[in-house]
Design an enzyme around this catalytic site. Structure first.
Site, PDB file in Angstrom:
ATOM      1  N   THR C 125      -9.718   2.723   5.153  1.00  0.00           N
ATOM      2  CA  THR C 125      -8.273   2.871   5.191  1.00  0.00           C
ATOM      3  C   THR C 125      -7.777   3.222   3.812  1.00  0.00           C
ATOM      4  O   THR C 125      -8.105   2.549   2.832  1.00  0.00           O
ATOM      5  CB  THR C 125      -7.541   1.608   5.669  1.00  0.00           C
ATOM      6  N   ASP C 127      -4.929   2.916   2.842  1.00  0.00           N
ATOM      7  CA  ASP C 127      -3.899   1.942   2.457  1.00  0.00           C
ATOM      8  C   ASP C 127      -4.483   0.666   1.864  1.00  0.00           C
ATOM      9  O   ASP C 127      -3.738  -0.195   1.400  1.00  0.00           O
ATOM     10  CB  ASP C 127      -3.040   1.592   3.664  1.00  0.00           C
ATOM     11  N   ARG C 162      17.559  12.254 -15.182  1.00  0.00           N
ATOM     12  CA  ARG C 162      17.638  12.030 -13.749  1.00  0.00           C
ATOM     13  C   ARG C 162      16.802  10.839 -13.335  1.00  0.00           C
ATOM     14  O   ARG C 162      15.822  10.513 -13.989  1.00  0.00           O
ATOM     15  CB  ARG C 162      17.002  13.207 -13.024  1.00  0.00           C
ATOM     16  N   MET C 169       2.405   6.703   0.370  1.00  0.00           N
ATOM     17  CA  MET C 169       1.989   6.151   1.658  1.00  0.00           C
ATOM     18  C   MET C 169       2.009   4.623   1.634  1.00  0.00           C
ATOM     19  O   MET C 169       1.933   4.013   0.570  1.00  0.00           O
ATOM     20  CB  MET C 169       0.603   6.653   2.028  1.00  0.00           C
ATOM     21  N   GLU C 221       6.468   4.222   1.788  1.00  0.00           N
ATOM     22  CA  GLU C 221       7.232   4.785   2.914  1.00  0.00           C
ATOM     23  C   GLU C 221       7.779   3.697   3.837  1.00  0.00           C
ATOM     24  O   GLU C 221       8.811   3.861   4.466  1.00  0.00           O
ATOM     25  CB  GLU C 221       6.372   5.765   3.713  1.00  0.00           C
ATOM     26  N   HIS C 271       0.711  14.076   2.680  1.00  0.00           N
ATOM     27  CA  HIS C 271      -0.712  14.217   2.997  1.00  0.00           C
ATOM     28  C   HIS C 271      -1.582  14.549   1.799  1.00  0.00           C
ATOM     29  O   HIS C 271      -2.805  14.407   1.885  1.00  0.00           O
ATOM     30  CB  HIS C 271      -0.895  15.263   4.087  1.00  0.00           C
ATOM     31  N   ILE C 272      -1.014  15.020   0.684  1.00  0.00           N
ATOM     32  CA  ILE C 272      -1.917  15.330  -0.438  1.00  0.00           C
ATOM     33  C   ILE C 272      -2.603  14.065  -0.952  1.00  0.00           C
ATOM     34  O   ILE C 272      -3.610  14.133  -1.635  1.00  0.00           O
ATOM     35  CB  ILE C 272      -1.211  16.059  -1.617  1.00  0.00           C
ATOM     36  N   ARG C 274      -4.195  12.015   0.919  1.00  0.00           N
ATOM     37  CA  ARG C 274      -5.358  11.626   1.733  1.00  0.00           C
ATOM     38  C   ARG C 274      -6.396  12.729   1.875  1.00  0.00           C
ATOM     39  O   ARG C 274      -7.396  12.540   2.580  1.00  0.00           O
ATOM     40  CB  ARG C 274      -4.933  11.091   3.075  1.00  0.00           C
TER      41      ARG C 274
END
Lengths: 342, 342, 342, 342
Positions: C125, C127, C162, C169, C221, C271-272, C274
């Site tokens: 995973t 994560d 800024r 993720m 996220e 997605h970059i 993963r």
């Protein structure tokens, strides 16, 4: 001689390299003094300065951003803007200005030059859409970042039999999309210069899946479908009226999912394309731009912009660099189409 | 039409990208067939072939090296070399050849062309020392690898108050040293084009230490000190007569330690400069070279070499690319000297 | 012995390295045979196989994705799923299965094991939220990609004064946000484990601007504001009901612009994180996981999952890895808070 | 409380991250003051100090090297060294010291602690050979740099049918060689812990060529062949008695060329392994080490060293970290051998 330096417009890798080269050569070769103006034209307008010498430019070559700060202030939209700048320059004893920036910044420089201010311009745009120079610094870095992202996405696309859409910078010109797409082996590339037919894109995507490979679509943020194919919904504008992240990319993903029945995902590279350390190409180009700019100032050759022609750094009239945008010519796009859908 | 493709000489990032573009466009746009010749001129000489079609070129764009293999075989040093190549081409029904390589490979291609073989050349040299083209692919990748190494070495130099010497490729031309040195913020750059005075180098190094910073010296492997300053000792040649790793770099470190009393260390980048995935610049350049080469073949425009001029890919007579070496002009070196020792 | 291998769930750098290690050792050390099952549990369910031997695993160590493909198919939601799998395994003469995947994939593996199928699990995973192992492969790669993006954004933030928000993720666990935020020098880190007070975040941002530096906010996220602070508007869901890119990040940017009066921009890495080549840590970990998994199979030690404990690779009961999620403990979050706002 | 900080020994990515974490938490959480000691133990010995506060540690997290400078000065080899340090600490009102370094630096710290100086140690060695901690920072960065070099060399090896030898750091412990070799897919890995049989290495190389692939050999600088196989010739020592670049690597290349008849080339990574920006793993580890070290000082828990155990940062007696070297255990080497020659 006492010379002011400013950087205007969007962040771009190489700005610090230009500043370093200007100061290094100005001090060591010509004995000039420098004044750093902060935040673009706001600096001379409001007399915001910072010290700028050998000490300040040490170690900044590899750093992204600009030690001078930046802004989008346009003198000519401000009351007595020009007068105030002239007063501040006089007050600070500044004999000449080196303005590093894009169309807006150099546009102001051009007008100031016509009004008798000693200015030399250094072209800067990550989008590579300035006329008169083969390339601008920052572009090569942005293309490499986008390419590395595309490299990474290929494996995800194939492992999951998905369409992956990469939205890159380029509101009016598709140079980043074209070069990153070619370098990353994209299966479709969509540019602002040419409205796309979403059904044709879907057909390319289908074809790619038939080859048992997953497609990567590179789309410039400013690319648009054929008239009538897209209505930009409010929900794609945020509450500040900015185009929401993934405006066109997200829309395209939804369309392609609907038309192909295959999952589609969007990646929006956004600001990571314009920050961070420059590539070697951009460090060399911006360094050579800086050296040429200080030479021009030293020779009193004002109203000029430095530019790349082949392997040479030349000087051209400021006005030549700030005319119409340099967009991707049709033949460069056609050249790339041979890779589409395959 | 049946077309042979070969790659000769040293490894160079972008070779596979050229092959891919040639095959992709040749097959999809023109319906050509391809024969892959293995290991440079050895392939057509000995009839060593491999299949070369869309399948073989899938996914090779980002890969370094060459799927065709390479060698330094020179036909004209082999008995009946040319005859045997002509026989093999005829036997295999090959109508034309695309030869991708450097001075040697293209030199052979030039002679074969004079002898009536249909050849188109694609220039390849990591050293960027081929005439007739602004840049060759592989060079940008090598410069970036060297620059990243220099970036890393700055912190070591400063933490240890040491001189660090980076030896880069370049036996006869110093392009990699010049660009990597400029991009990496080197304090001295030494090229083959210009003998250096080791006492002057030591003086630059001293000056840098006085500023409380540690110096980085970038030296091309082919750089030499002034007549009489160096005798290349046997111990710097290995038992195969190759210059031992760190030949000039190692020698320079010993000299600078002796002259400055400060530790000096050498890093020899060697082959990591020529392997691995190409940068975006090199992927785009090699892809465009491949597309132009197959167009030339398709039009029967033989005896030509593709070349970069500004932003255009053009065709020039093979002979123009393989005349004398393109070395670093004096003005480019002088341009860089403003950064020395500071 | 004849062994099946499958990969399930989301893409993750290191999957191919596991497969390679399993096959390499299984063939050379134990003489096993392998069957590659395609697309996760769909493979054994539908009998989708591919050859899997030394040839197939050559050169895949550095490649992201999985040569076996993946899916989210859950056997236990399919009629007679288990029976069909058992039949297919028997029909193919497969004695044991190595299942590489996350909570879902290993959950299925656990149940199959209880039903008498010989299974060994390899935890995967991105994560890092699987119990029983110190780390999972893919996580280190994702954190490095996010860190490099943050490094690049610092310069843009400062040049433009800024706030930059980086959405990474992590729907249920904030490990990527925590480690990338610490490594990138973020000024605020927001995790799913702890609802945030948007006013407190705005206060941190203000404080950072007072120091004349621009803030970087890293948000997972799945992070959520305090009850009642956010209503997820429809416009943040796309027409497929997916959370629109930049859901929480975009919302936060709008809030911070409103509360601080300073521009805020969001970058969504998506997605970059993963895809692409694994880091050294992930290549070594996944290789060692693969070697341990094949050892377990060879010893008939089934129903186990391989895991990292300190520097050792151990085996634990499958059930231990697939219990509740491993979320970020409060003390790790508190540890990071010292850097907030400063 | 007034706390001195010093860094000793070789350069190592993560040193600045430790310093930053120590100062940031010390000032903001505990209100401590700091004194920066320059160049390792030389600082307290000679009273060389620099200001060390929030300002000094801004932006240093991603930077390699150490803002404090380093040296290999050993107090106990200097007359009255300890007394002078105690006097200087007293004179500067320093209540406690945080010493960041390897075996030598921490060895001194241990003795000082026994002599009543308040010291906390932070372990640092790029070679990962310190006892008591699972990993040291800098190691992961070095392994990634070596892995990226190996990735690049694969294509060169295959395009030229050559053996490529990569010499990495590790005089007494082979951790970098082992992990970089595993991560890079090396075909042979040679460590200081185990004398190698050059004929066996040649056999592995031959076997690899038979598979039509070119071999990569990763060799730690301290690896040695079996007794009697190598006589270290004078020509492999430079005039300062340092082992010449490519000592063992160069020797091995010559041997393998002779034994296999295939070209062999050596790349010596040298100092690029220890400079530059740290990986995420090293940034997080060094940051957490720094936070734990300042906590220990704040609690008056002296004579300790911080260490990584699994995912926890713990404190152990200084003496435990500075006993014998942590070398690669046989089982870790055997684990890797399954990939040799294949």
């Amino acid at each position: 001689m006492r010379i002011g330096v400013l950087t205007g417009g969007g962040d771009c890798p190489g700005l610090n390299a230009v500043i370093r080269a200007v100061v290094r050569k100005g001090v060591t070769a010509y004995g000039h003094e420098f004044v750093g103006f902060r935040d673009g034209w706001k600096g001379p307008l409001e007399g915001l300065t910072m010290p700028l010498g050998i000490q300040q430019v040490r170690g900044i070559l590899p750093r992204g951003g600009t030690i001078l700060g930046s802004s989008r202030t346009n003198l000519f939209k401000i009351e007595n803007g020009v007068e105030r700048v002239k007063e501040n320059l006089a007050g600070l004893g500044v004999d000449a200005l080196i303005a590093i920036g894009g169309e807006d910044t150099l546009g102001v420089a051009t007008k100031l030059s016509d009004l008798g201010v000693n200015v030399v311009g250094v072209p800067k745009t990550i989008d590579n859409d300035l006329n008169g120079t083969d390339y601008t610094f920052g572009f090569d870095t942005a293309v490499n970042i986008a390419m590395e992202a595309i490299d990474r996405l290929h494996t995800t696309a194939e492992s999951h039999h998905r369409t992956l859409i990469v939205e890159v910078m380029g509101r009016h010109a598709g140079w980043i999309a074209l070069h990153a797409g070619l370098a990353g082996g994209a299966n479709v590339i969509l540019l602002p210069e040419r409205e796309f037919d979403v059904d044709q894109v879907a057909a390319y995507v289908e074809k790619r899946f038939q080859h048992e490979y997953a497609p990567i679509v590179v789309v410039a943020e400013g690319a648009q479908p054929l008239e009538g194919q897209m209505v930009l919904q409010n929900q794609q504008l945020d509450s500040f009226g900015h185009v929401r992240l993934g405006g066109i990319g997200q829309w395209l993903a939804e369309q392609l999912e609907a038309k192909t029945g295959k999952e589609a995902r969007t990646v929006v590279l956004g600001h990571i394309q314009r920050g961070g350390t420059p590539t070697a190409f951009d460090r060399v180009l911006s360094t050579r731009f800086g050296l040429q700019a200080i030479d021009a100032v030293n020779e009193g050759d004002f109203g000029k912009m430095v530019a790349l022609r082949g392997t040479d750094i030349v000087r051209i009239p400021l006005i030549e660099g700030t005319g119409e945008l340099k967009t991707v010519p049709l033949e460069r796009y056609t050249e790339a189409e041979v890779f589409f859908g395959s």
